[in-house]
Design an enzyme around this catalytic site. Structure first.
Site, PDB file in Angstrom:
ATOM      1  N   CYS A 188       0.806  -1.230   0.000  1.00 46.72           N
ATOM      2  CA  CYS A 188       0.000   0.000   0.000  1.00 46.72           C
ATOM      3  C   CYS A 188       0.835   1.275   0.000  1.00 46.72           C
ATOM      4  O   CYS A 188       0.303   2.351  -0.249  1.00 46.72           O
ATOM      5  CB  CYS A 188      -0.929  -0.009   1.215  1.00 46.72           C
ATOM      6  SG  CYS A 188      -2.078  -1.411   1.242  1.00 46.72           S
ATOM      7  N   HIS A 268      12.328   1.280   5.549  1.00 43.96           N
ATOM      8  CA  HIS A 268      12.154  -0.123   5.157  1.00 43.96           C
ATOM      9  C   HIS A 268      12.644  -1.015   6.302  1.00 43.96           C
ATOM     10  O   HIS A 268      13.805  -0.942   6.683  1.00 43.96           O
ATOM     11  CB  HIS A 268      12.952  -0.405   3.881  1.00 43.96           C
ATOM     12  CG  HIS A 268      12.408  -1.537   3.074  1.00 43.96           C
ATOM     13  ND1 HIS A 268      12.107  -2.753   3.623  1.00 43.96           N
ATOM     14  CD2 HIS A 268      12.098  -1.637   1.764  1.00 43.96           C
ATOM     15  CE1 HIS A 268      11.644  -3.556   2.678  1.00 43.96           C
ATOM     16  NE2 HIS A 268      11.624  -2.906   1.537  1.00 43.96           N
ATOM     17  N   HIS A 352      -2.427  19.817   6.947  1.00 42.73           N
ATOM     18  CA  HIS A 352      -3.277  18.701   6.512  1.00 42.73           C
ATOM     19  C   HIS A 352      -2.510  17.387   6.632  1.00 42.73           C
ATOM     20  O   HIS A 352      -1.303  17.341   6.365  1.00 42.73           O
ATOM     21  CB  HIS A 352      -3.747  18.896   5.073  1.00 42.73           C
ATOM     22  CG  HIS A 352      -4.395  20.217   4.815  1.00 42.73           C
ATOM     23  ND1 HIS A 352      -5.660  20.520   5.280  1.00 42.73           N
ATOM     24  CD2 HIS A 352      -3.958  21.323   4.159  1.00 42.73           C
ATOM     25  CE1 HIS A 352      -5.970  21.750   4.911  1.00 42.73           C
ATOM     26  NE2 HIS A 352      -4.956  22.257   4.235  1.00 42.73           N
ATOM     27  N   HIS A 356      -2.722   6.856   5.298  1.00 45.09           N
ATOM     28  CA  HIS A 356      -3.224   5.719   4.521  1.00 45.09           C
ATOM     29  C   HIS A 356      -4.445   5.101   5.190  1.00 45.09           C
ATOM     30  O   HIS A 356      -4.403   4.699   6.352  1.00 45.09           O
ATOM     31  CB  HIS A 356      -2.118   4.673   4.372  1.00 45.09           C
ATOM     32  CG  HIS A 356      -2.605   3.359   3.862  1.00 45.09           C
ATOM     33  ND1 HIS A 356      -3.344   3.243   2.703  1.00 45.09           N
ATOM     34  CD2 HIS A 356      -2.477   2.096   4.352  1.00 45.09           C
ATOM     35  CE1 HIS A 356      -3.635   1.964   2.504  1.00 45.09           C
ATOM     36  NE2 HIS A 356      -3.129   1.254   3.485  1.00 45.09           N
ATOM     37  N   HIS A 385     -14.511   5.307   4.790  1.00 46.38           N
ATOM     38  CA  HIS A 385     -15.952   5.069   4.825  1.00 46.38           C
ATOM     39  C   HIS A 385     -16.547   5.027   3.423  1.00 46.38           C
ATOM     40  O   HIS A 385     -17.350   4.144   3.102  1.00 46.38           O
ATOM     41  CB  HIS A 385     -16.636   6.171   5.645  1.00 46.38           C
ATOM     42  CG  HIS A 385     -18.121   6.014   5.759  1.00 46.38           C
ATOM     43  ND1 HIS A 385     -19.002   6.566   4.849  1.00 46.38           N
ATOM     44  CD2 HIS A 385     -18.891   5.349   6.668  1.00 46.38           C
ATOM     45  CE1 HIS A 385     -20.235   6.263   5.193  1.00 46.38           C
ATOM     46  NE2 HIS A 385     -20.199   5.530   6.296  1.00 46.38           N
ATOM     47  N   ASN A 389     -10.489   0.578   1.727  1.00 44.95           N
ATOM     48  CA  ASN A 389      -9.033   0.597   1.591  1.00 44.95           C
ATOM     49  C   ASN A 389      -8.685   0.384   0.116  1.00 44.95           C
ATOM     50  O   ASN A 389      -8.739  -0.732  -0.391  1.00 44.95           O
ATOM     51  CB  ASN A 389      -8.418  -0.508   2.453  1.00 44.95           C
ATOM     52  CG  ASN A 389      -6.901  -0.547   2.350  1.00 44.95           C
ATOM     53  OD1 ASN A 389      -6.301   0.178   1.567  1.00 44.95           O
ATOM     54  ND2 ASN A 389      -6.276  -1.400   3.145  1.00 44.95           N
TER      55      ASN A 389
END
Length: 461
Positions: A188, A268, A352, A356, A385, A389
């Site tokens: 993702c 990572h 802002h 994810h 919502h 995802n």
């Protein structure tokens, strides 16, 4: 210059001649000094990183025929898992607490009973989502296919031959010398990896445009049909989505570009075995393929987040916050190791936050650890919502939400942060280049007036 001329006029003829001779004798020295200044200026401007601008972006809106309300999801689950009611109950509990709404979408192949995730159906989904995002982006920016110099497509689970990037080149007849890349298996957070790759390429190739496509194709062989709970989770949370982003290093784009890229920080953790296996594609005991989400996922995500914010903090935080963090660290190391670590106030660095939308637990943990308000995580919760995802593209649906609300002003700073398999935590920092007018199109066009909505802790099904 006027003052210099007046001073020269005051001099006599002999003094003027003497002055001219002194200038002539120093001509070589003046020439060498000028040459040195030119060399230093040239080296400085050539070594200075090029500014990277986000001209515009577009998010694909799945067809309304792909909508899957809770009732349909549970009914399908019961029919697919007839002999395993425990799996159905588990998915129902996950869905009740997921934070997803009734308008999320899954591809047509997933609506069959049983699902039919064929390669052809996966290509159909990819074409539907990717092409609609690119078409919208080209319409908004006016860019032509021949103008695109770099193409990067990231999709974690579906990696066909020819690649998805080749599919885009074929559809839009892009130039034969285009620099194309296809990233797969990176989870993702691959969207920000694509942005980082585009940034590096744009530093090398001047006056160029880079098209970045972030998506996840759900119609893949990894759709899980078994009964392992850890492998059923992705079926409950992942939904259709795709985003197209146009980047450029051209100076003339600075006027109309929406954002300027400030930083990209990547973390990572694959050197650690637990982190490496916490999101893992595998077969269950019955040989059915799926993605296993470890129970240690949130702990590992927290460690990755800690490493990432340690790296990005000095780049974005004001000096006062950095000083408080340093003093707290010294006190804990030298006097009281049990003292709680100081959490920097990232609200002073950003207006802002685009976190994810991997699930309610991910957003809750991030909000708690960084002490953010409900408004700061509103874009993430509402995206989860409305769209579910959507993997690497979720950050752009969140950015689109902020724009649709009319909240993005010139000078605002945006922090995008994503988590992915490996385990990876990546961040991108953008600065708004101009006040963004409330768009009249986009994925939120027909529903933004209804948001934000109240999302209960548990939705009884």
């Amino acid at each position: 210059m006027l003052g210099l001329l007046l001073e020269v006029l005051r001099l006599g003829p002999e003094e003027i001649l003497l002055f001219w001779n002194s200038l002539y004798s120093d001509f070589v020295q003046v020439l060498c000094s000028s040459f040195l200044v030119i060399i230093i200026a040239t080296v400085y401007f050539m070594s200075k990183p090029r500014s990277i601008y986000l001209v515009d972006f577009s998010c694909s809106k799945p067809p309304v025929t792909c909508r899957i309300p809770f009732a349909m999801f549970i009914e399908h689950s019961r029919l697919i898992h007839k002999g395993n009611p425990k799996s159905v109950d588990f998915q129902m509990r996950i869905l009740e607490r997921s934070g997803l709404g009734e308008e999320t979408c899954v591809p047509p192949a997933m609506r069959y009973i049983p699902p039919e995730p064929t390669r052809g159906a996966a290509r159909d989904e990819a074409e539907t989502m990717i092409f609609s995002a690119i078409d919208s982006l080209m319409e908004k920016t006016g860019i032509k296919s021949k103008d695109i110099d770099i193409l990067i497509v990231n999709c974690s689970l579906f990696s066909p031959t020819p690649s998805l990037s080749a599919m885009v080149v074929n559809k839009y007849k892009l130039r034969s010398n285009i620099k194309s890349f296809n990233l797969s298996g990176m989870g993702c957070s691959a969207g920000l990896i694509s942005i980082d790759l585009a940034r590096d390429l744009l530093q090398v190739h001047q006056n160029s445009y880079a098209l970045v496509i972030s998506t996840e194709i759900l119609t893949s062989p990894n759709y899980y049909k078994g009964s392992e709970r850890a492998m059923l989770l992705p079926n409950c949370l992942f939904r259709m989505g795709a985003a197209a982003i146009l980047l450029s290093n051209q100076w003339r784009e600075s006027a109309r570009a929406k954002y300027k890229l400030v930083h990209v920080v990547r973390t990572h953790k694959a050197a650690d075995d637990k982190a490496y296996r916490c999101v893992y594609e595998q077969e269950d005991k019955e040989g059915k393929v799926g993605i296993n989400l470890s129970k240690d996922l949130m702990v590992i995500a927290g460690e990755a987040l800690k490493s990432n914010i340690t790296s990005i903090g000095p780049l974005v935080l004001p000096a006062s916050e950095q000083l408080l963090f340093l003093l707290n660290l010294i006190v804990r190391k030298m006097f009281n190791s049990r003292r709680k670590p100081y959490i920097p106030d990232f609200k002073q660095a950003f207006e802002h936050f685009c976190i994810h939308a991997g699930g309610r637990a991910v957003i809750d943990e991030f909000q708690k650890n960084l002490q953010l308000s409900a408004e700061h995580v509103e874009a993430s919760r509402m995206t989860l919502h409305r769209f579910g995802n959507t993997s690497s593209s979720s950050l752009w649906y969140e950015m689109s939400y902020i724009e649709a609300k009319g909240r993005m002003k010139k000078g605002d700073r945006v922090w995008q942060i994503a988590f992915g398999s490996g385990f990876k935590c990546n961040s991108a920092v953008w600065k708004c280049n101009r006040t963004i007018k409330t768009p009249t199109d986009g994925p939120w066009q027909d529903c933004i007036h209804r948001y934000p909505v109240h999302i209960p802790e548990i939705v009884k099904l």
